[in-house]
Design a protein around this motif. Structure first.
Motif, mmCIF file in Angstrom:
data_model
loop_
_atom_site.group_PDB
_atom_site.id
_atom_site.type_symbol
_atom_site.label_atom_id
_atom_site.label_comp_id
_atom_site.label_asym_id
_atom_site.label_seq_id
_atom_site.Cartn_x
_atom_site.Cartn_y
_atom_site.Cartn_z
ATOM 1 N N TYR A 1 0.832 -1.157 0.134
ATOM 2 C CA TYR A 1 -0.289 0.135 0.110
ATOM 3 C C TYR A 1 0.710 1.177 0.135
ATOM 4 O O TYR A 1 2.081 1.208 0.730
ATOM 5 N N MET A 2 0.456 2.183 -0.903
ATOM 6 C CA MET A 2 1.147 3.575 -0.928
ATOM 7 C C MET A 2 0.303 4.618 -0.210
ATOM 8 O O MET A 2 0.925 5.580 0.365
ATOM 9 N N ASP A 3 -1.016 4.352 -0.337
ATOM 10 C CA ASP A 3 -1.722 5.391 0.245
ATOM 11 C C ASP A 3 -3.103 4.795 0.419
ATOM 12 O O ASP A 3 -3.606 3.890 -0.511
ATOM 13 N N VAL A 4 -3.926 4.952 1.426
ATOM 14 C CA VAL A 4 -5.329 4.680 1.600
ATOM 15 C C VAL A 4 -6.237 5.582 1.838
ATOM 16 O O VAL A 4 -5.508 6.740 2.699
ATOM 17 N N ASN A 5 -7.343 5.564 1.781
ATOM 18 C CA ASN A 5 -8.328 6.537 2.316
ATOM 19 C C ASN A 5 -8.882 6.328 3.619
ATOM 20 O O ASN A 5 -8.748 4.949 4.021
ATOM 21 N N LYS B 1 -4.045 3.265 8.892
ATOM 22 C CA LYS B 1 -3.322 3.802 7.766
ATOM 23 C C LYS B 1 -1.819 3.220 7.934
ATOM 24 O O LYS B 1 -1.067 2.865 6.945
ATOM 25 N N GLU B 2 -1.215 3.560 9.138
ATOM 26 C CA GLU B 2 0.202 3.042 9.234
ATOM 27 C C GLU B 2 0.309 1.638 9.258
ATOM 28 O O GLU B 2 1.343 1.200 8.630
ATOM 29 N N LEU C 1 -1.290 -0.156 7.297
ATOM 30 C CA LEU C 1 -1.421 -0.578 5.893
ATOM 31 C C LEU C 1 -0.302 -0.379 5.120
ATOM 32 O O LEU C 1 0.279 -1.077 4.199
ATOM 33 N N ILE C 2 0.272 1.029 5.222
ATOM 34 C CA ILE C 2 1.442 1.737 4.431
ATOM 35 C C ILE C 2 2.556 0.786 4.508
ATOM 36 O O ILE C 2 2.900 0.187 5.588
ATOM 37 N N ASN C 3 3.095 0.331 3.283
ATOM 38 C CA ASN C 3 4.228 -0.405 2.773
ATOM 39 C C ASN C 3 4.244 -1.913 3.215
ATOM 40 O O ASN C 3 5.012 -2.576 3.601
ATOM 41 N N HIS C 4 3.033 -2.130 3.357
ATOM 42 C CA HIS C 4 2.495 -3.825 3.618
ATOM 43 C C HIS C 4 1.522 -4.167 2.508
ATOM 44 O O HIS C 4 0.792 -3.103 1.921
ATOM 45 N N ASN C 5 1.340 -5.531 2.452
ATOM 46 C CA ASN C 5 0.430 -5.770 1.360
ATOM 47 C C ASN C 5 -0.807 -6.717 1.901
ATOM 48 O O ASN C 5 -0.567 -7.224 3.028
ATOM 49 N N SER C 6 -1.852 -6.789 1.285
ATOM 50 C CA SER C 6 -3.051 -7.346 1.837
ATOM 51 C C SER C 6 -2.867 -9.157 2.213
ATOM 52 O O SER C 6 -3.598 -9.570 3.144
#
Lengths: 145, 1054
Positions: free
Chosen positions: B732-736, B747-748, B750-755
C-alpha cells in the motif's frame, strides 16, 4: 414379445387418473393400462423391484404417461432413472403434467422425455389431449423393439 | 578688378604696334555684329574706331569718321556736355548711361543713350575711352509725337480763345456805338439820319430798323447780304411778309416785347430762313423813336469754331487723361502751383488729383534739384521749352527716374509732360553690365583668331593658335590654311571658303579636324567672316577654337548614352523617367517596365504619373520628396497599378537627374511581399498557436491542480475504500479513511505492507487472477471478492482497479465497495424468488388440478347421467363447468402477470406493421371478428418482441372486444415518432369509458364493465402497463362512454 401392458399411467392425483382412464376407456385404449400412484412404484414396476419383483421386466409398456409432481420420487427423477438405464431408455415417456413452468419443460427434454403435454384445465381439451396421446403412442407410434 | 587688370594687358600693350593694331582690329571684328554704335576715342576726342553700328546709326562710314573729332555728330548745344564727359573720363571715371542728342549725316536729330568707359595703358594711365551709343530715337519720337500733339492742341485752343475775344470786342464796340447814336436818332434830322445811314451802310454788321408795324424802314448792305432778299424787297414790307411764320417764333416774342415795352435785348439766336437754311446771329435790339433798331451779326462761323473748339477741348482733355505719360499744368508764377494733372500723373506720383492740386512743383522735386528747377523755370518763362531727366519724388518718398518736357503756354502757365524712365534706366544699367561682360569675354577668349587674305593666306594668327594647332606661323606658312585639314573634312572646308569669297560680309560656321603637330587630329570649330571689303579690316576673319575635348566628350556621351540605353533596354528591372519629383508626365520607360505594367510604351507615355498610384496610397511622401530634391537616391516600397487593374508591389528607387527629370528603378517584389506576408501570417499564426497552447497548458495545469484537489478530496472523503498499491510488490502506498474503516487496519499498519501479509486475502487464486488481469489489461472492473477484516470477520467487496503512474512508479488504484450487505440482500432476494417460484408452481399445479377435476366430473356427470337431469339440473352442471373454466383463466392470467416481473427484456428492432398483421390474423382466428382493423402509419421500435406482441395483442383485442356491439366497428393502430419516443395509439369506436375511472384501467383485476357486458379477467391492461413500464415507457388512455377509447403507449427510441 408379449406385452402385458400398453400404457403405464403414473399419476398421484386419483381424480386426474380417473378422468384420464375414463377418457382412454371411451377410446378403447385402456384395456392394458396400469395406474401407479407415485414415482417409486413406477421404478419398481419397470425394473421388477419391490412389489413387482416377480414381474417380467421384458414386458415394457408402449408408453409411460408420467406426472411430474408426485410424492416421494417425483416425475423428473423417474424420467432420469428410466432414460439412464439401457433396459428402459427406449420406452417413450410422455410427461403429462399441470405445470407449464419453463424450467420443468427444459429439464424434461434434457433428460430424454419424448413429449411434454400440459394437462388442459378445460375438461373438453383434457379429453381431447388424453385421447390423442393414447391413440398416438399406443397405436400410431412404431415401437423400437 | 581682376578682369580690369587683364584688360590692360591686352589693350595697352604698346610693345608691338602690330600687335596692338591687330588687337584693335580684333575688337572691331568682334563688335562688328553689334547694333549699337561702338566708338573708341582718344582723350583729345578724336575717333580711333568706328564700328558698323556707328555707320548704321550716324550714316557716316568709318573711313569718314576715324581720325576726326567727334563734333560732327554732336549738335552745338551739346558740345559742352561732351567736354564734361571727356573731363570725367580723363579722371578714369566710367560714364553711366545718359541720354543726349546726336546729329546724323542727313542732319536729322538722333536720340541716343550713351555709356562710356576709359581705356588704359599697361601702367594704368587713361589713354582713351570707348563709348557705346544706342539709338533711342524711335522711342524718343513716340514721346515727342505725343508731346507735340498736346502742344498743337494747346495752340489751337489758344487760337480759338483769341478769336472769341476778338468777336466779343467787336460786339461790345458796336453796342456802344449803337447806344451812342440812337438817342440822337430820336430827334431825327435828315442830316443826322443820312450820316447815320451812311455810317450804317458800310458797317459789316447787319442793321435793320422797323417801324411800329414791323415794316422795314432801313436795312444796310450787310443785312441784305444774308437776308436772302433784295433791299427793295425788304424796304416798305413787313417782317411777317418777308419771313412768314415769324410771328409764331420765340424770336418774334422777344422783338414784340422790346417794341411794346420799349426795352433793349442782347442775345444770340439761331434763325431759320423760309427756305429752311439756318444761321446763328448775335442780336442787339434797341427801341428807337422810329420803332425798333436791330443789329445782327452773323456768328455762324464763330459758332462752328466754338463747336470745333469744344471737340478739340474734349480731345485734348481725353488725350491728357488717357496719356500714359504724366501731364500736368503748373502756375507760371514762382509758386509753381499745380493747376491740373492727369490720371497717369496721379498714379506716377502716388497722390490723388485733389492732393496734387494743393501742391507745388517743388513738392515733387528732391531738394538738391531745387536750384536746377528754379533755373529751369526761368528758362521756361523766357519761352524756352525744356527737356530734362530728373528724379521726381513720389508721395511715399521714393524717387522716379523721369524725363520731363515742359513748355510755357500763352496764358503763362506751364504744361509739363513727364515720362517714367525707371525701367529704361534699369535696362540701360543691364546693357552696361552686359557690355562689360562682352568685353571681358573677348579679352579672355581662348579662341584663336586668324586673319586671311582673299587667297586664304594667313597673315595673322593670335598667339593661342600655336597652342591649339602646335604649328608655328612659319610652319603654317603662306596658303597653308588647308594644309592640316583632315582629308575627310577638306571638301566641307573648301565649300565654306568658296561661299565666303562669293558672299562679302557673310559669315559661315565650320567644323573640321586639323592635324596637330603631335600627329593627332584636333577638332576645330569656328566662324569665318568675309570682311575683305571692309577697309578697316580687309581680311577674312576666322575665329575658331579647339573642340576636341568637347568632341571627345560628345563621343563619350554618345557611347555612354548607348551604354546607358542598352542598360535601360536590357534591364530586368522596370526603369522609367518622369519629368520631375512632382511629375506631370512620363518621359520614357524600358521594355521590362512595359511588361511589368502591361502597357505598351505609347500607352504608358500617355498616362499621368498618378495613374500608377493606388487611390489609397499617398501621391508623394513629403520626406522622400525632400530627399529627392536634395539629390539623394530615394528608396521606398510602392504599390503600382497595372493596366489590367492588378497591383504589383515594387521596390522603388528614384533619383533626380541633372536635367531635373526623375529616373525611377522599380523592381517587382510582389512575390517577395507575398512571401513576406505569408511568413508574417505564419508567424502570427504560430504566435497565436503558442499563445493558445500556453493557455491550454495553463488550463490543463489549472485543471490538473483542480483535478488533483478534486482527486484528493474524492480520494479522502470517498465512501468507497480506495487504496493505491505499488504494482511491483502490491504494497500500500496510500489509503483513504473509508479503506481504513473497511479493513479495520490503521493507515500506518497498511502503508508499505500488502493485503496478503495482513491476512486479508481468503482466496489467493481469485486474487492472483485479478492481479494478472490488471497486469495484462491495465485494469479490472466489477470483480467481487471476499476479504477478511482485521477482526477476522469476512466481507465482500465489489472492486475496480486502474493502473496509474505515481511518483514515477506503476501503481494500482483500487476502489473497493463494501457489498456485504448488498450481497446479503441479493441472497435474500434469491431465496424469496425461489419461494415465489415454488409458490407460482404450486399455484399453477395445485390450483389448476382441482379445477380440471371439477370440470371433468361435471362433464362425466353430463355424459353418463345427463339423460336423468331435467333442464334445471343441466343448467346447474353447466354453471359448475363455466365457473371452473373461468377460474382456470384467472389463474393462467395471474401466472402470466407474475411471470412478467421476472422476465428479462431483450430489445430487438421490431417492424410493427409485420407484427400487427400477425396479431390481426390471430385475433380473427380466435374471435368471430367483424371489426375493421386499420393499420395506420407505423414506425420501427426497439423493444422485446414477445412482450410488445402481448401489449399490442391485448390492446387490439380489447378494442375489438369493446367495439363488438357496434355496427361498423373500427379499430385503428398507428404510431408517431418524436425526438425521444415512439407513441403507438390504438383507437376504437366502441363502448369507451368514463374518464373518472381512467386511473383504474391499468390495475390488476380492475374492470369497468361487467362480465355480462364484456367478458374479461381484468388482467390484460395490467399486463400492458407492466410490460410498457419494463420498457421505461408510459401508457395512458382517453375515452368517453359510448364514444370509443384511445389507448396509447410510448417506447423510448433508444
Amino acid at each position: 414379445m408379449k406385452q402385458d401392458v400398453d400404457i403405464l399411467l403414473v399419476e398421484d392425483n386419483v381424480h386426474d387418473a380417473e378422468l384420464a382412464i375414463h377418457v382412454l376407456k371411451k377410446n378403447n385404449l385402456a384395456s392394458k393400462l396400469v395406474h401407479l400412484k407415485d414415482g417409486s412404484e413406477a421404478i419398481d414396476f419397470i425394473f421388477g423391484l419391490g412389489s413387482f419383483t416377480d414381474r417380467n421386466v421384458q414386458n415394457v409398456p408402449k408408453v409411460i404417461l408420467l406426472d411430474l409432481k408426485m410424492p416421494k420420487v417425483n416425475g423428473i427423477e423417474v424420467l432420469k432413472r428410466l432414460k439412464a438405464d439401457d433396459r428402459s431408455m427406449k420406452i417413450p415417456v410422455v410427461i403429462f403434467t399441470s405445470s407449464n413452468e419453463d424450467p420443468d419443460i427444459q429439464a424434461c427434454y434434457a433428460f430424454g422425455a419424448n413429449s411434454y403435454i400440459i394437462k388442459p384445465v378445460g375438461f373438453d381439451k383434457f379429453v381431447k389431449a388424453v385421447s390423442e396421446v393414447g391413440l398416438y403412442w399406443t397405436i400410431l407410434n412404431q415401437q423400437s423393439v | 578688378m581682376e578682369e580690369e587688370q587683364r584688360s590692360y594687358n591686352h589693350i595697352g600693350n604698346g610693345r608691338d604696334s602690330g600687335y596692338e593694331e591687330a588687337h584693335l582690329r580684333h575688337l572691331a571684328a568682334i563688335v562688328e555684329s553689334s547694333d549699337d554704335s561702338i566708338i573708341s576715342r582718344s582723350l583729345d576726342g578724336n575717333i580711333i574706331s568706328w564700328n558698323r553700328g556707328s555707320e548704321r546709326i550716324y550714316g557716316y562710314s568709318a573711313s569718314h569718321a576715324v581720325g576726326k573729332y567727334i563734333s560732327f555728330i554732336i549738335p552745338q548745344p551739346y558740345l559742352k556736355e561732351e567736354e564734361r564727359i571727356l573731363e570725367k573720363i580723363s579722371h578714369g571715371e566710367n560714364i553711366a548711361p545718359y541720354e543726349t542728342i546726336r546729329v546724323g549725316k542727313s542732319g536729322e536729330q538722333i536720340h541716343v543713350s550713351i555709356t562710356a568707359s576709359p581705356l588704359r595703358d599697361q601702367t594704368g594711365n587713361v589713354i582713351g575711352f570707348s563709348e557705346i551709343a544706342r539709338d533711342i530715337t524711335s522711342h524718343k519720337e513716340s514721346n515727342a509725337a505725343q508731346l507735340q500733339s498736346v502742344n498743337e492742341l494747346t495752340l489751337q485752343y489758344e487760337e480759338r480763345v483769341k478769336e472769341i475775344q476778338h468777336y466779343k470786342q467787336i460786339i461790345d464796340e458796336f453796342s456802344a456805338l449803337a447806344i451812342a447814336t440812337i438817342p440822337s436818332y430820336s430827334t431825327p434830322g435828315k442830316e443826322i439820319e443820312e450820316k447815320l445811314h451812311n455810317t450804317f451802310d458800310h458797317m459789316l454788321e447787319g442793321i435793320q430798323i422797323h417801324d411800329f408795324n414791323w415794316r422795314y424802314t432801313y436795312v444796310n448792305d450787310a443785312l441784305v447780304s444774308y437776308s436772302q432778299h433784295t433791299k427793295d424787297e425788304l424796304l416798305g414790307n413787313t417782317l411777317m411778309d418777308k419771313y412768314p411764320g415769324i410771328e409764331n417764333s420765340d424770336l418774334f416774342k422777344v422783338l414784340q416785347r422790346c417794341m411794346n415795352d420799349r426795352v433793349s435785348e442782347h442775345f444770340e439766336t439761331e434763325f431759320v430762313f423760309p427756305n429752311g437754311s439756318k444761321a446763328d446771329f448775335e442780336l442787339s435790339i434797341q427801341p428807337v423813336p422810329a420803332g425798333l433798331f436791330i443789329l445782327s451779326i452773323n456768328i455762324s462761323d464763330r459758332k462752328k469754331a466754338e463747336a470745333k473748339q469744344r471737340t478739340i477741348e474734349t480731345h485734348y482733355r481725353s488725350v491728357i487723361e488717357q496719356a500714359n505719360d504724366t501731364i500736368y499744368i503748373v502756375d507760371g508764377s514762382a509758386s509753381a502751383k499745380f493747376l491740373d494733372i492727369n490720371q497717369s500723373g496721379c498714379a506716377l506720383l502716388g497722390y490723388t488729383k485733389e492732393e496734387v492740386l494743393q501742391l507745388s512743383v517743388f513738392d515733387i522735386i528732391f531738394e538738391n534739384d531745387f536750384g536746377n528747377s528754379a533755373s529751369t523755370l526761368e528758362d521756361l518763362k523766357a519761352g524756352r521749352p525744356i527737356r530734362k531727366e530728373r528724379k521726381l519724388k513720389r508721395k511715399d518718398g521714393n524717387a522716379i527716374e523721369a524725363e520731363l518736357s515742359a513748355k510755357k503756354m500763352e496764358d503763362g502757365n506751364i504744361i509739363v509732360v513727364v515720362r517714367d524712365i525707371s525701367d529704361r534706366k534699369k535696362s540701360e544699367m543691364a546693357l552696361q553690365k552686359s557690355e562689360q561682360r562682352f568685353r571681358s569675354l573677348i579679352e579672355n577668349s581662348k579662341d584663336v583668331i586668324s586673319l586671311m587674305d582673299g587667297n586664304f593666306n594667313v597673315f595673322y594668327r593670335s598667339p593661342s593658335a600655336f597652342r591649339i594647332t602646335g604649328w608655328t606661323d612659319e610652319e603654317v606658312g603662306m596658303g597653308g590654311v588647308t594644309k592640316h585639314v583632315h582629308q575627310d573634312d577638306l571638301d566641307g572646308v573648301r565649300e565654306s571658303m568658296k561661299y565666303l569669297i562669293s558672299n562679302p560680309g557673310k559669315s559661315v560656321n565650320t567644323l573640321f579636324r586639323n592635324l596637330h603637330k603631335n600627329g593627332n587630329y584636333v577638332w576645330l570649330e569656328g566662324t569665318a567672316i568675309n570682311l575683305l571689303h571692309d577697309d578697316n579690316v580687309k581680311a577674312i576673319i576666322f575665329n575658331f577654337r579647339d573642340i576636341s575635348q568637347q568632341k571627345e566628350a560628345e563621343e563619350r556621351l554618345k557611347l555612354n548614352e548607348q551604354y546607358y540605353r542598352s542598360i535601360f533596354e536590357q534591364a530586368n528591372d522596370m526603369i522609367y523617367i518622369k519629368d520631375g519629383p512632382d511629375p506631370k508626365r512620363f518621359i520614357d520607360i524600358n521594355p521590362s517596365g512595359c511588361q511589368m505594367l502591361g502597357y505598351t510604351k505609347e500607352e504608358f507615355l500617355a498616362l499621368k504619373p498618378t495613374d500608377l498610384i493606388l487611390k489609397e496610397d499617398p501621391k508623394s511622401i513629403p520626406i522622400k520628396l525632400e530627399q529627392l530634391n536634395f539629390g539623394d537616391v530615394v528608396r521606398h516600397e510602392r504599390r503600382l497599378r497595372r493596366k489590367d487593374g492588378t497591383v504589383i508591389e515594387t521596390e522603388y528607387n528614384g533619383k533626380v537627374l541633372e536635367d531635373g527629370n526623375l529616373i525611377v528603378f522599380a523592381r517587382d517584389i510582389t512575390a517577395r511581399k507575398k512571401a513576406e506576408k505569408e511568413i508574417i501570417a505564419l508567424n502570427e499564426d504560430l504566435e497565436r498557436k503558442v499563445i493558445e497552447r500556453t493557455l491550454e497548458l495553463e488550463n490543463i495545469i489549472a485543471e490538473l491542480r483542480d483535478s488533483e484537489e478534486k482527486f484528493q478530496a474524492a480520494f479522502q472523503s470517498n465512501a468507497a475504500g480506495i487504496s493505491i498499491t505499488r504494482l511491483s510488490d502490491s504494497n500500500y502506498m496510500d489509503v483513504n479513511d473509508a479503506f481504513v474503516q473497511l479493513t479495520g487496519f490503521s493507515k500506518e499498519e497498511l502503508i508499505n505492507h500488502n493485503s496478503r501479509e495482513l491476512g486479508m486475502i481468503i482466496n489467493i487464486d481469485s486474487r492472483n487472477e485479478i492481479l494478472n488481469e490488471i497486469r495484462e489489461r491495465g485494469f479490472a472492473k466489477n470483480f467481487e471478492m471476499t476479504l477478511r477484516h482485521k477482526s477476522g470477520k469476512e466481507f465482500v467487496i465489489l472492486g475496480a482497479v486502474e493502473t496509474i503512474v505515481l511518483k514515477g512508479e506503476k501503481a494500482a488504484l483500487n476502489i473497493l465497495y463494501d457489498i456485504t450487505s448488498r450481497k446479503m440482500a441479493e441472497e435474500q432476494l434469491a431465496s424469496v424468488n425461489k419461494e415465489l417460484e415454488a409458490f407460482s408452481y404450486s399455484v399453477s399445479h395445485d390450483l389448476r388440478a382441482p379445477l380440471r377435476a371439477i370440470n371433468g366430473y361435471a362433464q362425466m356427470l353430463t355424459e353418463d347421467y345427463g339423460h336423468q337431469f331435467d333442464a334445471e339440473g343441466k343448467r346447474l352442471v353447466q354453471n359448475i363447468t363455466y365457473n371452473a373454466t373461468k377460474m382456470g383463466n384467472l389463474i393462467d392470467d395471474l401466472l402470466a402477470f407474475s411471470k412478467l416481473g421476472r422476465k428479462e427484456i431483450q430489445k430487438v428492432t421490431i417492424d410493427l406493421k409485420g407484427m400487427l398483421e400477425e396479431i390481426i390474423s390471430e385475433i380473427k382466428k380466435i374471435t368471430n371478428c367483424k371489426t375493421s382493423i386499420k393499420i395506420g402509419n407505423l414506425h420501427q421500435v426497439k423493444a422485446d418482441y414477445g412482450l410488445i406482441y402481448q401489449v399490442i395483442f391485448n390492446l387490439v383485442s380489447n378494442g375489438v372486444k369493446y367495439s363488438s356491439k357496434n355496427e361498423n366497428s373500427t379499430v385503428e393502430i398507428s404510431s408517431e415518432l418524436n425526438n425521444f419516443e415512439t407513441i403507438i395509439s390504438v383507437i376504437d369506436n366502441g363502448a369507451g369509458f368514463d374518464m373518472k375511472y381512467a386511473d383504474k384501467l391499468f390495475g390488476v383485476f380492475q374492470r369497468l364493465h361487467s362480465q355480462e357486458e364484456f367478458e374479461g379477467t381484468g388482467v390484460g391492461l395490467a399486463i400492458v402497463q407492466r410490460i410498457v413500464a419494463k420498457h421505461s415507457g408510459r401508457v395512458w388512455a382517453e375515452g368517453k362512454i359510448n364514444e370509443g377509447a384511445v389507448f396509447r403507449f410510448s417506447l423510448p427510441n433508444y
